[in-house]
Write a protein that holds these residues in place. Sequence first.
Motif, PDB file in Angstrom:
ATOM      1  N   TYR A  26       0.810  -1.219   0.000  1.00  0.00           N
ATOM      2  CA  TYR A  26       0.000   0.000   0.000  1.00  0.00           C
ATOM      3  C   TYR A  26       0.843   1.269   0.000  1.00  0.00           C
ATOM      4  CZ  TYR A  26      -3.486  -3.455   1.162  1.00  0.00           C
ATOM      5  OH  TYR A  26      -4.291  -4.560   1.141  1.00  0.00           O
ATOM      6  N   SER A  31      -1.198   1.002   5.316  1.00  0.00           N
ATOM      7  CA  SER A  31      -2.254  -0.010   5.286  1.00  0.00           C
ATOM      8  C   SER A  31      -3.350   0.399   4.305  1.00  0.00           C
ATOM      9  CB  SER A  31      -2.876  -0.151   6.674  1.00  0.00           C
ATOM     10  OG  SER A  31      -3.533   1.053   7.038  1.00  0.00           O
ATOM     11  N   LYS A  32      -4.219  -0.562   4.013  1.00  0.00           N
ATOM     12  CA  LYS A  32      -5.378  -0.288   3.162  1.00  0.00           C
ATOM     13  C   LYS A  32      -6.277   0.762   3.817  1.00  0.00           C
ATOM     14  CE  LYS A  32      -8.038  -1.439  -0.389  1.00  0.00           C
ATOM     15  NZ  LYS A  32      -7.607  -1.217  -1.759  1.00  0.00           N
ATOM     16  N   GLN A  35      -4.940   4.173   3.150  1.00  0.00           N
ATOM     17  CA  GLN A  35      -5.123   4.440   1.735  1.00  0.00           C
ATOM     18  C   GLN A  35      -6.574   4.860   1.452  1.00  0.00           C
ATOM     19  OE1 GLN A  35      -5.152   1.029  -0.975  1.00  0.00           O
ATOM     20  NE2 GLN A  35      -3.619   2.088  -2.220  1.00  0.00           N
TER      21      GLN A  35
END
Length: 65
Positions: A26, A31-32, A35
Amino acid sequence: MSKESPTIVKCPQCGIPVVWGEVSPYRPFCSKKCQLIDLGEWADEEKRIPGAPDMSDSDGWSEDH
């Protein structure tokens, strides 16, 4: 044989150090979650890139003409 040290950047959302490489899918985010928070801020127009205002709707121009 000397091994180069990895490039480390700060997550633009939370500031956690992130390795800039394949181990961090990412990147530049950690982390997602970070994001998606960033994407949401752009979508809600909370973040903007400075520039001239868009005048296409206010100058009388229309695609119908």
